[in-house]
Design a protein around this motif. Sequence first.
Motif, PDB file in Angstrom:
ATOM      1  N   SER A  66       0.828  -1.205   0.000  1.00  0.00           N
ATOM      2  CA  SER A  66       0.000   0.000   0.000  1.00  0.00           C
ATOM      3  C   SER A  66       0.865   1.258   0.000  1.00  0.00           C
ATOM      4  O   SER A  66       0.526   2.250  -0.659  1.00  0.00           O
ATOM      5  N   ASP A 126       0.047  -5.346   2.926  1.00  0.00           N
ATOM      6  CA  ASP A 126       0.171  -4.400   4.036  1.00  0.00           C
ATOM      7  C   ASP A 126      -0.786  -3.221   3.904  1.00  0.00           C
ATOM      8  O   ASP A 126      -0.420  -2.065   4.137  1.00  0.00           O
ATOM      9  N   LEU A 127      -2.030  -3.525   3.573  1.00  0.00           N
ATOM     10  CA  LEU A 127      -3.046  -2.480   3.460  1.00  0.00           C
ATOM     11  C   LEU A 127      -3.250  -1.809   4.815  1.00  0.00           C
ATOM     12  O   LEU A 127      -3.373  -2.470   5.843  1.00  0.00           O
ATOM     13  N   GLY A 128      -3.284  -0.488   4.803  1.00  0.00           N
ATOM     14  CA  GLY A 128      -3.455   0.255   6.045  1.00  0.00           C
ATOM     15  C   GLY A 128      -2.164   0.782   6.614  1.00  0.00           C
ATOM     16  O   GLY A 128      -2.179   1.557   7.581  1.00  0.00           O
ATOM     17  N   SER A 143      -3.143  -7.389   5.731  1.00  0.00           N
ATOM     18  CA  SER A 143      -3.222  -6.192   6.565  1.00  0.00           C
ATOM     19  C   SER A 143      -3.023  -6.537   8.033  1.00  0.00           C
ATOM     20  O   SER A 143      -3.387  -7.624   8.485  1.00  0.00           O
TER      21      SER A 143
END
Length: 232
Positions: free
Chosen positions: A129, A161-163, A193
């Motif tokens: 991300s 690794d969203l966020g 995430s």
Amino acid sequence: MAGRDPRRVGAGLQGLVERFSRLGVDPAVIGQPEQHPVPQPVRDALELAASRIPPLYQDAVADDPQVLAWVEHVKQAARRGPEGQLGIARARSLLLLGGTGTGKTHQAYGAIRALLGAGVRLRWQAITSVALYAMMRPRPGSDPEREMRELERVPLLLLDDLGAGRASEFTEETVYRLINHRYEQQLPTFITSNITPAELAGLLGDRTASRLRQMCHKAVLDGPDRRRAPSF
């Protein structure tokens, strides 16, 4: 003619087993080429993937039952092309949650390798991300809109690794645009995430959180941080 040294034969076979295991091919097929040949296109696809996967994850094997179930779902949803080979089609996505270092990225690359090893032809891309946000910021010699369109349309996307990173209106709109397109087109996306389901709306916005809930199977990895040395 003298017989072959069985120790050398055994060592050679073991080397093949290890090589194909690293490529994601079931070692059970080794030594039985007549019954279970490994198709050349599968070997080629796995070799190509190995050149694109970060060295840390080149030997990744998906072994979490939740991830394996998603791999099977995507495989079953695949459609055969004109030449008879399976290709990625519409399928649900996977949101893999878990604390830092629990192996989410490892499982994600293992899932890509498992699909390739199963003979599914696929174009795929992977991006974190944070790299996504950097990609969308103007920079010399770049075309952010073209790069975003590629991520929106690629048959299989790993959004890792969203966020991560500081939330802002810019990051919220960037993620929404990508997720919304893939949601509408039902393109399978593997999302990892550290954030909890309760934090989704706060960090990503209600629109993105709602779409993730509808488009994704949710899975959770538990366990300690594998990256942390015992003395830390």
